[in-house]
Scaffold this motif. Sequence first.
Motif, PDB file in Angstrom:
ATOM      1  N   UNK A  77      41.545   0.119  39.851  1.00 27.43           N
ATOM      2  CA  UNK A  77      42.693   1.011  39.885  1.00 27.43           C
ATOM      3  C   UNK A  77      42.933   1.570  38.476  1.00 27.43           C
ATOM      4  N   UNK A  78      43.668   2.685  38.401  1.00 26.31           N
ATOM      5  CA  UNK A  78      43.885   3.333  37.116  1.00 26.31           C
ATOM      6  C   UNK A  78      44.983   2.669  36.293  1.00 26.31           C
ATOM      7  N   UNK A  79      44.871   2.824  34.966  1.00 28.81           N
ATOM      8  CA  UNK A  79      45.883   2.306  34.055  1.00 28.81           C
ATOM      9  C   UNK A  79      45.253   1.490  32.957  1.00 28.81           C
ATOM     10  N   UNK A  80      45.674   1.765  31.714  1.00 32.06           N
ATOM     11  CA  UNK A  80      45.077   1.002  30.616  1.00 32.06           C
ATOM     12  C   UNK A  80      45.702   1.351  29.290  1.00 32.06           C
ATOM     13  N   UNK A 109      53.202   2.010  24.432  1.00 29.19           N
ATOM     14  CA  UNK A 109      52.438   0.795  24.757  1.00 29.19           C
ATOM     15  C   UNK A 109      51.221   0.535  23.864  1.00 29.19           C
ATOM     16  N   UNK A 113      51.137  -4.126  30.110  1.00 26.28           N
ATOM     17  CA  UNK A 113      49.887  -3.740  29.450  1.00 26.28           C
ATOM     18  C   UNK A 113      49.515  -4.802  28.407  1.00 26.28           C
ATOM     19  N   UNK A 125      43.213   2.491  24.039  1.00 31.77           N
ATOM     20  CA  UNK A 125      44.558   2.859  24.490  1.00 31.77           C
ATOM     21  C   UNK A 125      45.441   1.625  24.533  1.00 31.77           C
ATOM     22  N   UNK A 126      46.241   1.517  25.596  1.00 32.34           N
ATOM     23  CA  UNK A 126      47.185   0.408  25.716  1.00 32.34           C
ATOM     24  C   UNK A 126      46.481  -0.937  25.730  1.00 32.34           C
ATOM     25  N   UNK A 127      45.426  -1.050  26.509  1.00 30.36           N
ATOM     26  CA  UNK A 127      44.691  -2.317  26.553  1.00 30.36           C
ATOM     27  C   UNK A 127      43.887  -2.516  25.275  1.00 30.36           C
ATOM     28  N   UNK A 165      41.346   3.830  30.976  1.00 28.57           N
ATOM     29  CA  UNK A 165      42.510   3.995  31.856  1.00 28.57           C
ATOM     30  C   UNK A 165      42.156   4.547  33.231  1.00 28.57           C
ATOM     31  N   UNK A 167      47.860  -2.925  35.955  1.00 25.15           N
ATOM     32  CA  UNK A 167      48.955  -3.429  35.103  1.00 25.15           C
ATOM     33  C   UNK A 167      50.090  -2.419  35.002  1.00 25.15           C
ATOM     34  N   UNK A 193      53.025   3.283  33.044  1.00 21.46           N
ATOM     35  CA  UNK A 193      52.635   2.099  32.279  1.00 21.46           C
ATOM     36  C   UNK A 193      53.695   1.792  31.232  1.00 21.46           C
TER      37      UNK A 193
END
Lengths: 64, 208
Positions: A61-64, B67, B189, B34-36, B123, B150, B184
């Motif tokens: 799934x997307x998001x990071x 984030x 995150x 990025x965030x991670x 992402x 997340x 997010x």
Amino acid sequence: MVKINGEEENVGGMTVEAYITSKGYDRTRIAVEINMDILPKCEYGSRILKDGDMVEVVSFVGGG
Amino acid sequence: MIAKEELDRAFDSRFSKEMQEKLRNARVAVAGLGGLGSNIAVALARSGVGHMLLVDFDRVDTTNLNRQAYGISQLGKPKTQAILEVLAEINPYLDIRCSLTKVTEKNAIELFKEYPIVCEAFDKADQKAMLINTLLEKTSNTIIVSGNGMAGVGSCNDIKTVHKLGRLYICGDEKTDIEEGVGLMAPRVMVTAGHQANQVIRLILGLE
């Protein structure tokens, strides 16, 4: 029976491609492992699921 | 400037010398800053991971500040440059390489070949799948620690580390998707980045 993500499923004889399509997976967002080996994307259409196969489908799934 | 020996001595002495040595010799790549990725890099630098490759093609913008480990003064800079500035404030003696590159199926193997552990910190879902499929298909030993799910403000207790495939660990709730209109925020995150960094450290130390 084929064990997929821990569940027994009666899908022996189906290709991986047909299985993932029937379950609504997006093939650009998954990774498939059969009997502990990654299945290359180019083999989804030709690899036929057999009784006793252990399959893991990981869906992203997307998001990071 | 503070001496390397002084920083080495400041490492929590309740962890053994042998453990510190393993961390110092470890080689870890982070794909996406990025965030991670920015938070993973910070956690690994603080933990004394000696050799890192950090990869991203993007620049810091205002939508990152909620984030990511960057600040106002870094707006507009490539994230590779910005993260080097952040990590230099934590430990200037680490061997950190950066690559201002968009990771593709074609360049991934060459890019990450000297790094036995790769953190997937992209992402977009299709980019995550691309990197993981490419590294699992075309390398024999590379282990991947991926962030997956997340978004939102659900319980942080839903975020887990799972040994999913032979050489793939997944950190996240595996469900919440930004494409379903959920945004997010820093806490989940950072929890996910913490899971990823901790799993990397476990692997370096020979734990499962």
